[in-house]
Design a protein around this motif. Structure first.
Motif, PDB file in Angstrom:
ATOM      1  N   ARG A   1      25.949   4.088  59.544  1.00 52.99           N
ATOM      2  CA  ARG A   1      27.112   3.296  59.184  1.00 52.99           C
ATOM      3  C   ARG A   1      27.307   2.154  60.183  1.00 52.99           C
ATOM      4  O   ARG A   1      27.558   1.005  59.826  1.00 52.99           O
ATOM      5  N   GLY A   2      27.143   2.487  61.482  1.00 53.40           N
ATOM      6  CA  GLY A   2      27.304   1.492  62.537  1.00 53.40           C
ATOM      7  C   GLY A   2      26.304   0.361  62.403  1.00 53.40           C
ATOM      8  O   GLY A   2      26.668  -0.819  62.495  1.00 53.40           O
ATOM      9  N   SER A   3      25.034   0.698  62.126  1.00 56.90           N
ATOM     10  CA  SER A   3      24.058  -0.393  62.063  1.00 56.90           C
ATOM     11  C   SER A   3      24.223  -1.203  60.772  1.00 56.90           C
ATOM     12  O   SER A   3      23.943  -2.396  60.763  1.00 56.90           O
ATOM     13  N   LEU A   4      24.712  -0.583  59.695  1.00 55.46           N
ATOM     14  CA  LEU A   4      25.009  -1.349  58.474  1.00 55.46           C
ATOM     15  C   LEU A   4      26.160  -2.329  58.730  1.00 55.46           C
ATOM     16  O   LEU A   4      26.074  -3.511  58.383  1.00 55.46           O
ATOM     17  N   ASP A   5      27.236  -1.828  59.378  1.00 55.06           N
ATOM     18  CA  ASP A   5      28.380  -2.687  59.698  1.00 55.06           C
ATOM     19  C   ASP A   5      27.921  -3.890  60.523  1.00 55.06           C
ATOM     20  O   ASP A   5      28.306  -5.030  60.265  1.00 55.06           O
ATOM     21  N   GLU A   6      27.084  -3.583  61.529  1.00 49.90           N
ATOM     22  CA  GLU A   6      26.598  -4.608  62.442  1.00 49.90           C
ATOM     23  C   GLU A   6      25.772  -5.660  61.686  1.00 49.90           C
ATOM     24  O   GLU A   6      25.954  -6.867  61.849  1.00 49.90           O
ATOM     25  N   SER A   7      24.861  -5.177  60.830  1.00 45.11           N
ATOM     26  CA  SER A   7      23.997  -6.101  60.089  1.00 45.11           C
ATOM     27  C   SER A   7      24.806  -6.961  59.120  1.00 45.11           C
ATOM     28  O   SER A   7      24.527  -8.144  58.942  1.00 45.11           O
ATOM     29  N   ILE A   8      25.825  -6.348  58.478  1.00 42.41           N
ATOM     30  CA  ILE A   8      26.665  -7.118  57.554  1.00 42.41           C
ATOM     31  C   ILE A   8      27.419  -8.200  58.337  1.00 42.41           C
ATOM     32  O   ILE A   8      27.468  -9.353  57.930  1.00 42.41           O
ATOM     33  N   ALA A   9      27.949  -7.813  59.500  1.00 37.99           N
ATOM     34  CA  ALA A   9      28.744  -8.751  60.300  1.00 37.99           C
ATOM     35  C   ALA A   9      27.886  -9.910  60.806  1.00 37.99           C
ATOM     36  O   ALA A   9      28.336 -11.054  60.842  1.00 37.99           O
ATOM     37  N   THR A  10      26.654  -9.626  61.209  1.00 41.73           N
ATOM     38  CA  THR A  10      25.805 -10.681  61.788  1.00 41.73           C
ATOM     39  C   THR A  10      24.891 -11.306  60.743  1.00 41.73           C
ATOM     40  O   THR A  10      24.059 -12.143  61.071  1.00 41.73           O
ATOM     41  N   ARG A  11      25.027 -10.892  59.486  1.00 51.49           N
ATOM     42  CA  ARG A  11      24.233 -11.425  58.378  1.00 51.49           C
ATOM     43  C   ARG A  11      22.738 -11.278  58.606  1.00 51.49           C
ATOM     44  O   ARG A  11      21.958 -12.209  58.417  1.00 51.49           O
ATOM     45  N   HIS A  12      22.345 -10.080  59.047  1.00 53.03           N
ATOM     46  CA  HIS A  12      20.921  -9.793  59.227  1.00 53.03           C
ATOM     47  C   HIS A  12      20.457  -8.766  58.210  1.00 53.03           C
ATOM     48  O   HIS A  12      21.227  -7.914  57.783  1.00 53.03           O
ATOM     49  N   ALA A  13      19.167  -8.853  57.860  1.00 48.85           N
ATOM     50  CA  ALA A  13      18.581  -7.856  56.966  1.00 48.85           C
ATOM     51  C   ALA A  13      18.424  -6.535  57.715  1.00 48.85           C
ATOM     52  O   ALA A  13      18.504  -6.489  58.952  1.00 48.85           O
ATOM     53  N   VAL A  14      18.207  -5.471  56.964  1.00 43.64           N
ATOM     54  CA  VAL A  14      18.097  -4.151  57.577  1.00 43.64           C
ATOM     55  C   VAL A  14      17.018  -3.362  56.828  1.00 43.64           C
ATOM     56  O   VAL A  14      16.859  -3.506  55.613  1.00 43.64           O
ATOM     57  N   GLU A  15      16.232  -2.593  57.573  1.00 49.05           N
ATOM     58  CA  GLU A  15      15.196  -1.765  56.943  1.00 49.05           C
ATOM     59  C   GLU A  15      15.750  -0.362  56.733  1.00 49.05           C
ATOM     60  O   GLU A  15      16.240   0.263  57.675  1.00 49.05           O
ATOM     61  N   LEU A  16      15.694   0.091  55.484  1.00 51.60           N
ATOM     62  CA  LEU A  16      16.284   1.379  55.133  1.00 51.60           C
ATOM     63  C   LEU A  16      15.227   2.382  54.697  1.00 51.60           C
ATOM     64  O   LEU A  16      14.251   2.018  54.043  1.00 51.60           O
ATOM     65  N   THR A  17      15.449   3.644  55.052  1.00 52.29           N
ATOM     66  CA  THR A  17      14.740   4.731  54.386  1.00 52.29           C
ATOM     67  C   THR A  17      15.738   5.299  53.399  1.00 52.29           C
ATOM     68  O   THR A  17      16.848   5.676  53.785  1.00 52.29           O
ATOM     69  N   TYR A  18      15.353   5.316  52.134  1.00 50.97           N
ATOM     70  CA  TYR A  18      16.308   5.665  51.091  1.00 50.97           C
ATOM     71  C   TYR A  18      15.726   6.740  50.187  1.00 50.97           C
ATOM     72  O   TYR A  18      14.559   6.667  49.802  1.00 50.97           O
ATOM     73  N   VAL A  19      16.536   7.727  49.864  1.00 52.72           N
ATOM     74  CA  VAL A  19      16.127   8.767  48.917  1.00 52.72           C
ATOM     75  C   VAL A  19      16.898   8.522  47.627  1.00 52.72           C
ATOM     76  O   VAL A  19      18.124   8.585  47.614  1.00 52.72           O
ATOM     77  N   ASP A  20      16.208   8.204  46.549  1.00 53.07           N
ATOM     78  CA  ASP A  20      16.910   7.820  45.320  1.00 53.07           C
ATOM     79  C   ASP A  20      17.407   9.037  44.546  1.00 53.07           C
ATOM     80  O   ASP A  20      17.246  10.179  44.982  1.00 53.07           O
ATOM     81  N   ALA A  21      18.019   8.786  43.394  1.00 51.06           N
ATOM     82  CA  ALA A  21      18.634   9.859  42.611  1.00 51.06           C
ATOM     83  C   ALA A  21      17.604  10.894  42.150  1.00 51.06           C
ATOM     84  O   ALA A  21      17.954  12.012  41.806  1.00 51.06           O
ATOM     85  N   HIS A  22      16.337  10.501  42.137  1.00 51.20           N
ATOM     86  CA  HIS A  22      15.284  11.441  41.739  1.00 51.20           C
ATOM     87  C   HIS A  22      14.628  12.074  42.954  1.00 51.20           C
ATOM     88  O   HIS A  22      13.538  12.630  42.851  1.00 51.20           O
ATOM     89  N   GLN A  23      15.295  11.936  44.100  1.00 51.00           N
ATOM     90  CA  GLN A  23      14.812  12.511  45.358  1.00 51.00           C
ATOM     91  C   GLN A  23      13.479  11.926  45.791  1.00 51.00           C
ATOM     92  O   GLN A  23      12.683  12.573  46.452  1.00 51.00           O
ATOM     93  N   ARG A  24      13.203  10.670  45.426  1.00 53.84           N
ATOM     94  CA  ARG A  24      12.010   9.978  45.918  1.00 53.84           C
ATOM     95  C   ARG A  24      12.401   9.161  47.134  1.00 53.84           C
ATOM     96  O   ARG A  24      13.409   8.466  47.117  1.00 53.84           O
TER      97      ARG A  24
END
Lengths: 326, 306
Positions: B142-165
């Motif tokens: 949450r902290g790094s998302l807030d930071e990236s939104i505030a400074t307008r920087h992209a962010v690399e995410l590891t994401y598990v989708d609704a199908h657990q991929r």
């Protein structure tokens, strides 16, 4: 010129705030602008009718004051028979001071709009009018946060009021375990739990604390008890968690790169050919069965056998319905 | 109901008094903008206030405004007769605190939501609405998302989708949103080359990337959650739980069964949910959803058959 209801209400509020001790109904009728005064020239029947009209109007106004959030204190005087007088204590009635920062103001404004159109939505908007009465215009900050408006069920809104009034309610409830029944309960708390809403209450017939899922309330919620009829405990004997079920452990085989939620919930237990084996503890058997089914072939129950059979039975039933043979 | 209109207007009338007491003389236009009504309505409100007061209703008993200022369309309160804004009614307090609690529970609300909630409950007390399990959003993420939104920087995410991929993707984060009780990140996904709305509790890691945000935010809230088609599912009452909390669902209940109508953004995901109550399903419309259901069910049978 006729006085509008709003003007009459303001006059009533100001009069009851300024009265030294109290005002009786007669005092109010005689002195507060907006009420129809006693007319000595009227005949008895007309006078009686007008008095009844006044009484109805005053009762409605008292109810409106209550809904405005203004506590009207009842003062009885033994010196004057047992007649009832009223007053408003300004220190009790005034909006409590809260210093919101600009970003807090912005988020409170969003919250006030969150239930727009839903039950309690109008109440939230009024709360915002009150909160923002003390905020300079344009003070609120722009936030990198937004909400889609949510719905709160009519049942939840009625229960919130019942909790405030400590009044028992009756509703129809579709229980997962014991079927449909009329339940009479003393509501204690509403729990918001990741999208699902629950009521924790004392079930009068079962004489015990029960947790109800609000979405399973199938009728309107009727206030049936007297106000203030029970105390809400500060400590909840059954805790404040939606009720748990049986617990167990399963071994689930997962395709590589699939089932990450199950992997995170469990622990690695070796491999079976192409499949990774994971030991998964579960609280609700239904949940695990549902998760494995939802993975559509990327997950396979290894054990227990009966859960494995259930999964197969469910899939077969779904095929029947999908082919129009339900 | 006439009573509701009176409650709304009196609340605003008291609000105007309170605003003028705290902010001083204010022109009608600013009051109109602040309270969300027209300037003409504010003029009517001030006129009404001016006529109200204490029994006696002589000049010194009435709420008073400066007459010259009024002619210039400015409200300058000179005597409020002790009137102030009144406290929250129990329903109002519960509505506001409940809505704030619901926002906090999504895990997407800014910290100011929790602090505002704290201040309100300290003053108003318990309203009977509580958050028991907030969505599990890792504070570090949450902290790094807030930071990236505030400074307008992209962010690399590891994401598990609704199908657990699980996937790794670089996104341009725009803002956090709360939709149907869950928290999401609205972003532009550079991998998909399109807007995406990602669930916060499915983000496993978030690392700032030295790339500036270049795509503007999507116009519409929850853009990629938009429905592809409308579904109608009939299910025996025992299977009600699987459909009752679907986003934007409308339920119709009879003695024996429940008919659920809901928008479907992802047919595979909806099919997965229906499988959980398969023995209770009576009918599934349209064909598109039946096909998705058949495919998933056949795959499950293929690995569970003996």
């Amino acid at each position: 010129m006729a006085v509008s209801p709003e003007e009459r209400l303001l006059n009533l509020i100001i009069a009851l705030m300024h009265t030294r001790v109290r005002m009786t109904k007669d005092d109010i009728r005689a002195s507060v602008a907006g009420y129809d005064r006693v007319d000595d020239s009227a005949d008895e029947a007309t006078a009686k009718k007008r008095k009844a009209t006044f009484e109805r109007m005053f009762e409605r106004d008292k109810d409106t004051l209550r809904r405005l959030g203004i506590p009207v204190v009842t003062v009885r005087s033994q010196a004057h028979g047992d007649d009832i007088g009223y007053r408003i204590d300004p220190s009790q009635a005034t909006l409590p001071p809260i210093d919101f920062t600009p970003s807090e103001s912005a988020v409170v404004a969003l919250a006030a709009d969150y239930w727009r159109g839903a039950a309690l939505g109008a109440d939230a908007s009024l709360a915002w009018v009150k909160a923002s009465s003390r905020m300079a215009h344009g003070q609120a900050e722009e936030l990198p946060f937004a909400t889609a408006q949510a719905r709160l069920s009519d049942a939840a809104a009625a229960l919130v009021e019942a909790i405030q009034l400590r009044q028992a309610v009756t509703f129809e409830y579709a229980s997962a375990s014991s079927g449909d029944a009329t339940r009479t309960v003393q509501p204690w708390r509403i729990l918001l739990s990741g999208g699902a809403d629950y009521l924790v209450a004392f079930d009068v017939d079962r004489e015990a604390q029960r947790t109800f899922r609000l979405s399973r309330v199938t009728s309107t919620v009727k206030l049936t008890g007297l106000p203030g009829a029970y105390e809400i405990p500060t400590h909840f004997p059954g805790g404040l968690k939606p009720a748990g079920d049986t617990q167990g452990e399963a071994i689930v085989a997962l395709r590589p790169e699939a089932g990450h939620a199950l992997r995170n919930a469990g622990s690695h237990a070796g491999a079976d050919g192409d499949w990774d084996l994971v030991t998964v503890p579960y609280v609700h058997r239904d949940d695990l069965r549902g998760q494995v089914l939802a993975l559509g072939g990327a997950a396979r129950i290894v054990e227990p056998q009966d859960l494995r059979d259930e999964v197969a039975t469910y899939a077969a039933a779904a095929l029947e319905v999908a082919h129009g043979r339900g | 109901m006439a009573g509701d209109r009176a409650v709304g207007r009196v609340t605003r009338l008291l609000g105007i008094i309170e605003y003028l007491e705290t902010q001083g003389a204010t022109d009608f236009a600013e009051l109109a903008a602040h309270f969300g009504v027209s300037a003409a309505q504010i003029e009517k409100d001030v006129t009404l206030l001016w006529l109200s007061g204490r029994p006696g209703y002589s000049h010194e008993d009435l709420i008073d405004f400066d007459g010259f200022a009024f002619d210039d369309k400015v409200a300058d309160l000179t005597n409020a007769q002790g009137l102030r804004q009144v406290s929250y009614s129990p329903r109002e307090a519960a509505a506001l605190i409940g809505a704030l609690s619901a926002l906090v529970a999504t895990g997407a609300a800014p910290d100011a939501a929790s602090s505002a909630l704290g201040k309100l409950t300290t003053v108003v007390g318990s309203t009977g609405v509580e958050v028991v399990s907030a969505t599990e959003v890792d504070p570090a993420i949450r902290g790094s998302l807030d930071e990236s939104i505030a400074t307008r920087h992209a962010v690399e995410l590891t994401y598990v989708d609704a199908h657990q991929r699980r996937s790794v993707r670089v996104v341009e984060p725009h803002r956090l949103v709360a939709i149907d009780g869950a928290g999401y990140l609205e972003c532009y996904c550079l991998r998909a080359d399109d807007y995406r709305t990602l669930r916060l509790d499915r983000i496993e890691s978030a690392t700032a990337v030295d790339v500036m945000v270049t795509h503007p935010p999507a116009e519409k809230l929850g853009f990629s959650l938009d429905a592809g088609f409308a579904a109608t599912v009939r299910v025996a009452r025992a299977g009600r739980w699987a459909v009752e909390d679907l986003p934007s669902v409308e339920l119709e209940t009879t003695d024996a069964e429940v008919t659920a109508r809901f928008p479907v953004a992802d047919a595979d995901w909806a099919a997965g949910r229906l499988l959980a109550v398969a023995p209770h399903l009576r009918s599934v419309e349209p064909q598109e959803l039946r096909d998705a259901l058949a495919e998933r069910a056949a795959n499950v049978l293929a690995v569970h058959g003996d």
